[in-house]
Motif scaffolding. Structure first.
Motif, PDB file in Angstrom:
ATOM      1  N   ASP A 128       0.838  -1.197   0.000  1.00 56.85           N
ATOM      2  CA  ASP A 128       0.000   0.000   0.000  1.00 56.85           C
ATOM      3  C   ASP A 128       0.876   1.250   0.000  1.00 56.85           C
ATOM      4  N   LYS A 129       0.254   2.414   0.013  1.00 58.64           N
ATOM      5  CA  LYS A 129       1.002   3.668  -0.101  1.00 58.64           C
ATOM      6  C   LYS A 129       1.867   3.951   1.117  1.00 58.64           C
ATOM      7  N   HIS A 130       1.647   3.220   2.200  1.00 64.77           N
ATOM      8  CA  HIS A 130       2.443   3.404   3.410  1.00 64.77           C
ATOM      9  C   HIS A 130       3.632   2.448   3.480  1.00 64.77           C
ATOM     10  N   ASN A 132       3.283  -0.979   3.365  1.00 66.53           N
ATOM     11  CA  ASN A 132       2.906  -2.199   4.062  1.00 66.53           C
ATOM     12  C   ASN A 132       2.378  -3.273   3.110  1.00 66.53           C
ATOM     13  N   SER A 134       0.057  -6.608   3.219  1.00 64.48           N
ATOM     14  CA  SER A 134      -0.876  -7.398   4.019  1.00 64.48           C
ATOM     15  C   SER A 134      -0.533  -8.876   3.932  1.00 64.48           C
ATOM     16  N   VAL A 162      -6.336  -8.278   0.375  1.00 66.93           N
ATOM     17  CA  VAL A 162      -5.928  -7.489   1.542  1.00 66.93           C
ATOM     18  C   VAL A 162      -6.949  -7.764   2.644  1.00 66.93           C
ATOM     19  N   HIS A 170       0.633  -7.580   8.858  1.00 69.85           N
ATOM     20  CA  HIS A 170       1.330  -6.988   7.710  1.00 69.85           C
ATOM     21  C   HIS A 170       2.811  -6.848   8.031  1.00 69.85           C
ATOM     22  N   ASP A 286     -11.549  -9.517   0.648  1.00 68.55           N
ATOM     23  CA  ASP A 286     -10.692  -8.415   0.220  1.00 68.55           C
ATOM     24  C   ASP A 286     -11.239  -7.069   0.700  1.00 68.55           C
ATOM     25  N   HIS A 287     -10.467  -6.383   1.553  1.00 70.85           N
ATOM     26  CA  HIS A 287     -10.832  -5.072   2.116  1.00 70.85           C
ATOM     27  C   HIS A 287     -12.187  -5.097   2.823  1.00 70.85           C
TER      28      HIS A 287
END
Length: 445
Positions: A128-130, A132, A134, A162, A170, A286-287
């Protein structure tokens, strides 16, 4: 360096990544659906230039490349915390070995240094954008395994959903040494259709269920049959707290039976530790904020389970004897699966207010020659592994009924178990009980 630059700097091919493995190493694969398929294939290609590589895993969902490339096990030794049908073939051939454990304790073996890890390889969802990744479908004891590893390689696969977690769900890009991008299919678990006996066993358990229970189901034909019964029933407001989430739960979610609204904690959230099932199940997760993954040391901890009032645990077993001992992992010395979480949930369910644990099996089996054999035995003598001791034997179930063994004397246990044995086997079991001095003269059958 931002996370995307760091990601790019660590990207390599699977063949490049596995060069870190050296003679004598312990290599851990992510268990079940976190299996690193591309990395396994790449490591298999190194079979001729490596020596004494020990690989540790659990619940293989497809052929294991390192074993297929090394048929005489000259290079690789495959070790299993828990075993699938595919793993049984390797075990039967003497090409794999079981590592006994309780699932709630599995992570502690890594933490305490009993299970060394030189290289860890796991499949994860895209970053992800951070920064991380999953863990997706497999929380289990992944975090403890990674914490113990000298080197971590992640196989990034867009097919991995995710999944949000309570913790240990994660890993950050800064903590991995190599990144391999993969398009391999994420492992699917076959969805076994219930047999007539599975349906009868499910019908025997169903009357013990009621609104608001929290449910733990195993995997297989019988849990699927029970899921169908529940989905078609008037039951409502069920909760999910399970080590393994399968398609049986998906049916209950789709039917609106699982709301998790009556759970005393994690209200509104279903909790699992490992998921195996269909592509539809993975897409559902997922999510999905309605479901949380959690470490096995939490999910399977009897103290956690104890706090879930009206907890119902339902699992399968292989055989039981007239003393109430239960075998769920071997047929004689032939290894079938593992202790897994059975004893965890038997212990926790008994401690929960109004909790119940059920262990289910067909009353008998018919061999290839057409000879019927009872799954309720006079006594275990052929090397069968005892999974649940007689002191914790819960509700035992066959197609002929339910026997609650808690608090019963030996003669009462023998009578209760013979009552749910196959009718053709009962006379011989009575004679055996008499010889073993656990048959009271006034017993009725």
């Amino acid at each position: 360096m931002d996370v995307y630059q760091e990601y790019k700097s660590k990207c390599c091919t699977a063949d490049q990544a596995v060069q870190v493995v050296k003679d004598g190493d312990w290599v851990d694969y992510g268990m079940s659906c976190a299996y690193p398929t591309a990395l396994d294939k790449a490591l298999a290609r190194r079979h001729s230039d490596l020596k004494d590589i020990k690989v540790r895993n659990a619940i293989s969902c497809h052929a294991v490349a390192i074993l297929e490339a090394d048929p005489e096990n000259r290079t690789f030794t495959y070790n299993l915390w828990h075993c699938s049908g595919i793993d049984r073939k390797y075990l039967d051939a003497g090409r794999a070995y079981h590592e006994p454990m309780l699932f709630r304790d599995c992570g502690s073996y890594y933490r305490r240094g009993f299970a060394p890890v030189d290289v860890a390889m796991i499949t994860v969802a895209p970053m992800d954008k951070h920064g991380n990744f999953s863990f997706g479908l497999t929380n289990g004891c992944t975090q403890e395994m990674l914490d113990a590893a000298e080197t971590i390689i992640v196989e990034v696969n867009p097919n991995m959903p995710v999944v949000f977690g309570m913790g240990s769900d994660h890993i950050h890009v800064s903590k991995v040494q190599a990144i391999v991008e993969s398009q391999e299919a994420v492992s699917l678990a076959p969805n076994r259709e219930p047999s007539a006996i599975d349906k009868q066993i499910a019908e025997n358990i169903f009357p013990y269920l009621h609104d608001g229970i929290t449910l733990q189901l195993g995997i297989g034909g019988m849990p699927n049959a029970l899921g169908i019964l529940i989905a078609e029933s008037d039951l409502k407001d069920l909760g999910m707290h399970t080590e393994l989430m399968s398609d049986g739960y998906l049916d209950l979610y789709k039917a609106g039976k699982i709301t998790n609204d009556k759970k005393p904690f994690q209200r509104g959230k279903g909790v699992f530790s490992i998921c195996m099932g269909s592509k539809e199940l993975y897409e559902f997760l997922d999510h999905n904020q309605d479901v949380l993954s959690a470490p096995m040391h939490y999910v399977n901890n009897p103290e956690t389970i104890r706090q879930l009032d009206d907890f119902i645990s339902i699992n399968s077993c292989i055989a039981a004897d007239l003393y109430g001992q239960v075998c769920s992992e071997s047929a004689g010395t032939r290894h079938i699966s593992g202790t897994g979480g059975q004893l965890d949930f038997v212990t926790g369910a008994y401690a929960a207010d109004h909790g119940k644990a059920f262990l289910a099996m067909p009353s008998s089996r018919v061999d290839k020659k057409g000879v019927r054999h009872s799954n309720i035995l006079p006594k275990f003598t052929a090397g069968d592994i005892i999974t649940t001791p007689r002191t914790q034997a819960p509700y035992m179930v066959t197609e002929y009924g339910v026997a609650n063994l808690s608090g019963l004397a030996t003669w009462q246990r023998a009578e209760a178990l013979i009552n749910i044995a196959h009718p053709d086997m009962r006379e011989d079991l009575i004679k055996a009980a008499e010889a073993q001095r656990i048959w009271r003269r006034s017993n009725k059958i």
